[in-house]
Scaffold this active site. Structure first.
Site, mmCIF file in Angstrom:
data_model
loop_
_atom_site.group_PDB
_atom_site.id
_atom_site.type_symbol
_atom_site.label_atom_id
_atom_site.label_comp_id
_atom_site.label_asym_id
_atom_site.label_seq_id
_atom_site.Cartn_x
_atom_site.Cartn_y
_atom_site.Cartn_z
ATOM 1 N N ARG A 130 31.049 -12.371 -3.779
ATOM 2 C CA ARG A 130 32.447 -12.796 -3.752
ATOM 3 C C ARG A 130 32.580 -14.192 -4.378
ATOM 4 O O ARG A 130 31.665 -15.002 -4.316
ATOM 5 C CB ARG A 130 32.967 -12.845 -2.310
ATOM 6 N N TYR A 152 32.354 -6.541 -8.269
ATOM 7 C CA TYR A 152 31.466 -6.583 -7.102
ATOM 8 C C TYR A 152 32.185 -6.598 -5.749
ATOM 9 O O TYR A 152 33.110 -7.393 -5.533
ATOM 10 C CB TYR A 152 30.563 -7.825 -7.173
ATOM 11 N N LYS A 205 38.063 -6.846 2.054
ATOM 12 C CA LYS A 205 38.434 -8.213 2.421
ATOM 13 C C LYS A 205 39.890 -8.513 2.025
ATOM 14 O O LYS A 205 40.610 -9.177 2.768
ATOM 15 C CB LYS A 205 37.467 -9.208 1.779
ATOM 16 N N HIS A 256 37.267 -10.314 11.032
ATOM 17 C CA HIS A 256 35.959 -10.061 10.404
ATOM 18 C C HIS A 256 34.945 -9.788 11.515
ATOM 19 O O HIS A 256 34.114 -10.640 11.833
ATOM 20 C CB HIS A 256 35.568 -11.302 9.580
ATOM 21 N N SER A 310 29.667 -13.893 6.941
ATOM 22 C CA SER A 310 28.992 -12.955 6.051
ATOM 23 C C SER A 310 27.478 -13.179 6.083
ATOM 24 O O SER A 310 27.017 -14.317 6.066
ATOM 25 C CB SER A 310 29.507 -13.142 4.623
ATOM 26 N N CYS A 349 25.382 -12.734 8.489
ATOM 27 C CA CYS A 349 24.893 -13.380 9.717
ATOM 28 C C CYS A 349 24.658 -12.395 10.853
ATOM 29 O O CYS A 349 24.558 -12.803 12.011
ATOM 30 C CB CYS A 349 25.855 -14.471 10.148
ATOM 31 N N ASP A 409 32.073 -4.439 10.143
ATOM 32 C CA ASP A 409 32.556 -5.592 9.373
ATOM 33 C C ASP A 409 33.975 -6.024 9.723
ATOM 34 O O ASP A 409 34.265 -7.210 9.683
ATOM 35 C CB ASP A 409 32.477 -5.281 7.873
ATOM 36 N N ARG A 448 23.235 -4.758 -1.856
ATOM 37 C CA ARG A 448 23.924 -4.031 -0.777
ATOM 38 C C ARG A 448 23.718 -2.528 -0.876
ATOM 39 O O ARG A 448 23.415 -1.990 -1.936
ATOM 40 C CB ARG A 448 25.425 -4.307 -0.868
HETATM 41 P P1 GTP Z 1 28.265 -9.087 5.800
HETATM 42 O O1 GTP Z 1 28.142 -7.651 5.428
HETATM 43 O O2 GTP Z 1 28.048 -10.005 4.641
HETATM 44 O O3 GTP Z 1 29.535 -9.412 6.493
HETATM 45 O O4 GTP Z 1 26.993 -9.441 6.734
HETATM 46 P P2 GTP Z 1 26.593 -9.086 8.255
HETATM 47 O O5 GTP Z 1 27.215 -10.068 9.168
HETATM 48 O O6 GTP Z 1 26.856 -7.647 8.525
HETATM 49 O O7 GTP Z 1 25.034 -9.390 8.273
HETATM 50 P P3 GTP Z 1 23.765 -8.399 8.423
HETATM 51 O O8 GTP Z 1 23.745 -7.678 9.742
HETATM 52 O O9 GTP Z 1 23.709 -7.549 7.219
HETATM 53 O O10 GTP Z 1 22.566 -9.431 8.435
HETATM 54 C C1 GTP Z 1 22.303 -10.325 7.384
HETATM 55 C C2 GTP Z 1 20.886 -10.795 7.421
HETATM 56 O O11 GTP Z 1 20.598 -11.399 8.698
HETATM 57 C C3 GTP Z 1 19.878 -9.675 7.233
HETATM 58 O O12 GTP Z 1 18.889 -10.094 6.332
HETATM 59 C C4 GTP Z 1 19.305 -9.473 8.605
HETATM 60 O O13 GTP Z 1 17.995 -9.012 8.570
HETATM 61 C C5 GTP Z 1 19.432 -10.845 9.267
HETATM 62 N N1 GTP Z 1 19.616 -10.719 10.749
HETATM 63 C C6 GTP Z 1 20.499 -9.901 11.376
HETATM 64 N N2 GTP Z 1 20.360 -9.974 12.732
HETATM 65 C C7 GTP Z 1 19.368 -10.866 12.975
HETATM 66 C C8 GTP Z 1 18.760 -11.363 14.170
HETATM 67 O O14 GTP Z 1 19.106 -11.004 15.308
HETATM 68 N N3 GTP Z 1 17.773 -12.293 14.013
HETATM 69 C C9 GTP Z 1 17.380 -12.716 12.776
HETATM 70 N N4 GTP Z 1 16.406 -13.615 12.706
HETATM 71 N N5 GTP Z 1 17.915 -12.246 11.621
HETATM 72 C C10 GTP Z 1 18.901 -11.337 11.710
HETATM 73 C C1 SPV Z 2 31.037 -10.200 3.265
HETATM 74 O O1 SPV Z 2 30.749 -10.994 2.356
HETATM 75 O O2 SPV Z 2 31.459 -10.580 4.389
HETATM 76 C C2 SPV Z 2 30.871 -8.746 3.046
HETATM 77 C C3 SPV Z 2 30.523 -8.281 1.701
HETATM 78 O O3 SPV Z 2 31.064 -7.978 3.965
HETATM 79 S S1 SPV Z 2 31.865 -8.211 0.607
HETATM 80 O O4 SPV Z 2 32.431 -6.873 0.662
HETATM 81 O O5 SPV Z 2 31.378 -8.494 -0.739
HETATM 82 O O6 SPV Z 2 32.885 -9.154 0.999
HETATM 83 MN MN MN Z 3 31.583 -9.127 5.886
#
Ligand code: GTP
Ligand code: SPV
Ligand code: MN
Length: 647
Positions: A112, A261, A270, A290, A312, A314, A337, A431
């Site tokens: 983004r 993207y 979003k 979110h 994002s 996290c 999400d 992704r």
């Molecule tokens: P968006 O799709 O961007 O909104 O991201 P998200 O909030 O869904 O994050 P996601 O669950 O995909 O995690 C992002 C990264 O954080 C990944 O590389 C995970 O492996 C890592 N992660 C997720 N949960 C944990 C956790 O409990 N501990 C640690 N150390 N890392 C984590």
């Molecule tokens: C984020 O960045 O919080 C996402 C991926 O979930 S995107 O769809 O690119 O915004």
């Molecule tokens: Mn997101």
């Protein structure tokens, strides 16, 4: 009806030339029908409602595509699009799996672009708070109506020449649910069409629904054409230098140019479900957030639903698909999400996931960390910017244990890769785009048109220092303050470089559709609308003196959820602390953990750190939001400061 008349009067795209209309518009299957003189190569014009037709006509006149394709969402259509993308080199097949594809983007179009994302209102203060004099605002970008029109006129006229314009009808939320909303995305990217088919309910049934429910969000998207005419990656056309993402909440209008993207181009996500969604939610008295949504059942069989807002990359997808390490617990996923939440007539806060798929971060996803995601994503999935293996599969950082011996790896840019290459094989923001219905733990109520009842709301982020594993807010207003004061380390999901701790209130900083101060006021007002859930803050990312995460995370996070559930049931399992309620030693179930946890380190509240944090939050609020931030929030901050002084 007035809605349609209103829309037909608007001229959102300015004075563009309108080609002569062809008489032959009503044929059954495209071939001989036209829109404003442009051939309709697929689909039936007569399925478009008058308001949709006007939007399409205006878009055709502006973008001048060679042909128009009205999407029905069928398998045949999807096959046609996949073939087209294979021929263009946009995707390559992944024969190791069933119906899976890999797309490699232009390396300049990988995330983004927050700096080029704008909200358009008459007055600037409707879109963004007024920062202190001399301070640059970081809570969104405003664009004036005249600059909005100009930005379109500088980019869109003729931008689809030589391309097909796709008309993508989609529903955010289960079709026909009282909580759902409809959009029409007009795009020149088959990748966007194929992804929207996964991420939203897309196609003919949506056009049918529009005959009953006239209102829809208009979303115009083009991958664009560089002004010098040179398309560097023919398999991924885009215009990174002039990329712009525009929103006009008053007209439910989204206009996106230059990027193919994720959040830049899948406009239901979003742009609609959060930015436009939050403005609709404000008007209608609900919340567009979110947040993931999950259901958790305890060993007694009692089930509760919670939502969680993390910035994002996290941990939302990971928590939404949690595989609990605690025996007897079961987690089911509603969404990973976005949550739309509204009080029902009984005053219960109910949430739907407006999406239909997961657009999840690939790196870090593995059988060890997220076995549920791994069981979801190897059929009917479009991968973007992951690495490719010589046995026809995918690879990314974290997947080492699934790698078959002897395979060769090609990185996300198509170059041979080894562990010694010194760069990641997959882009950090690579992704998977996969249907939610395939998730083995998808909740039975995930498509319930009434939504699921929410018992707790979690906020969280990446805080390497000072912030304990979990704490509970003392009241709704305190919880809203905790959301407003959120900070987190930056990630690869947007263009920010390095690992700086950024303010990210409510994990919504890139996604507010209106002034953040007014948004906080709206959150505070929810308390008068129904029974508000408890609010917690979690941090899986605290690091110890050795620089490593103190808490193992992932499945072990079920221990934190257990404590939260017990608090929601009214159990007195907490101690008061300066920042809120925390589990006293013994309150958090750490039985049979594989690693030894330094509880004191995990929950310590270093006074110096918190004094600094409070002053940083005050500085942020005062310099960024000023008098737009409700007084209640400043009161909460003052109270926090007093508590910390006593540590
Ligand atoms: P968006 O799709 O961007 O909104 O991201 P998200 O909030 O869904 O994050 P996601 O669950 O995909 O995690 C992002 C990264 O954080 C990944 O590389 C995970 O492996 C890592 N992660 C997720 N949960 C944990 C956790 O409990 N501990 C640690 N150390 N890392 C984590
Ligand atoms: C984020 O960045 O919080 C996402 C991926 O979930 S995107 O769809 O690119 O915004
Ligand atoms: Mn997101």
């Amino acid at each position: 009806m007035p809605e349609i008349i209103e829309q037909s009067k608007q001229v959102p795209f300015g004075n563009c030339p309108v080609p002569q209309q062809n008489k032959n518009q009503q044929s059954n299957f495209g071939l001989y029908s036209h829109i404003r003189g442009t051939n309709v190569s697929y689909g039936n014009v007569s399925n478009l409602t008058p308001a949709v037709k006007i939007f399409v006509e205006e878009s055709v006149a502006l973008c001048q595509p060679d042909q128009v394709h009205i999407c029905d969402g069928s398998d045949i259509e999807n096959k046609i699009l996949l073939k087209l993308m294979l021929d263009d080199g946009t995707i390559i097949p992944l024969p190791k799996y069933e119906n899976c594809w890999l797309a490699r983007t232009n390396p300049a179009d990988v995330a983004r672009v927050e700096a080029r994302t704008f909200i358009c209102t008459e007055q600037k203060n409707e879109s963004v708070p007024t920062p202190m004099e001399g301070v640059k605002g970081t809570l969104g970008n405003w664009i004036s109506p005249s600059s909005f029109d100009q930005a379109i006129q500088e980019r869109f006229p003729g931008c689809m020449k030589g391309r097909t314009m796709y008309i993508v009808p989609f529903s955010m939320g289960p079709l026909g649910s009282p909580l759902s909303k409809i959009g029409i995305e007009v795009t020149d990217s088959p990748y966007v069409v194929a992804s929207m088919r996964i991420m939203a309910r897309m196609g003919a049934p949506v056009l049918e629904q529009l005959k009953k429910q006239e209102e829809f969000v208009r979303a115009l998207h083009s991958v664009g054409k560089p002004s010098n005419g040179v398309i560097e990656h023919s398999s991924w056309p885009c215009d990174p230098e002039r990329t712009i993402i525009l929103h006009k909440p008053a007209e439910n209008l989204i206009v996106s140019y230059g990027s193919g993207y994720g959040g830049n181009s899948l406009l239901g996500k979003k742009c609609f479900a959060l930015r436009i969604g939050s403005t609709i939610a404000k008007r209608e008295g609900w919340l567009a957030e979110h947040m993931l949504i999950l259901g958790i059942t305890d060993p007694k069989g009692e089930k509760k639903y919670i939502t969680a807002a993390f910035p994002s990359a996290c941990g939302k997808t990971n928590l939404a698909m949690l595989n609990p390490s605690l025996a007897g617990y079961k987690v089911e996923c509603v969404g990973d999400d976005i949550a739309w939440m509204k009080f029902d007539s009984e005053g219960v806060l109910r949430a739907i996931n407006p999406e239909n798929g997961f657009f999840g971060v690939a790196p870090g996803t593995s059988v060890e960390t997220n076995p549920i995601a791994m069981a979801t994503i190897f059929k009917n999935t479009i991968f973007t910017n992951v690495a490719y293996t010589s046995d026809g599969g995918v690879y990314w950082e974290g997947m080492e244990s699934s790698l078959a011996p002897g395979v060769q790896i090609t990185d996300w840019q198509g170059k041979p890769w080894t562990k010694d290459s010194g760069e990641p094989a997959a882009h950090p923001n690579s992704r998977f785009c996969t249907p939610a219905g395939q998730c083995p733990i998808i909740d039975t109520h995930w498509e319930n048109p009434q939504g699921v009842p929410i018992s707790a709301i979690l906020f969280g982020g990446r805080r390497p220092e000072g912030v304990p594993l979990v704490y509970e807010s003392r009241s709704w207003a305190h919880g809203v303050f905790v959301g407003a004061a959120m900070r987190s380390e930056s990630t690869a999901a947007a263009e920010h470089k390095g690992k700086v701790i950024m303010h990210d209130p409510f994990a919504m900083r890139p996604f507010f559709g209106y002034n953040f101060g007014h948004y906080v006021q709206h959150w505070l007002s929810m308390e008068n609308r129904g029974n508000v859930p408890k609010i917690f803050h979690v941090n899986w990312f605290r690091k110890g003196s050795n620089g490593k995460f103190i808490w193992p995370g992932y499945g072990e996070n079920s221990r934190v959820l257990e404590w939260i559930l017990r608090r929601c049931s009214g159990e007195q399992c907490y101690a008061d602390s300066a920042i809120g309620r925390i589990p006293a030693e013994g309150d958090l179930n750490l039985e049979s953990m594989k690693v030894n946890i330094d509880y004191k380190e995990l929950f310590s509240l270093p006074k110096e750190f918190w004094l600094e944090e409070v002053s940083e939050i005050r500085n942020y609020f005062e310099s960024q939001v000023g008098s737009d931030l409700p007084e209640d929030i400043y009161n909460e901050l003052n109270q926090l400061k007093e508590h910390i002084a006593k540590i």
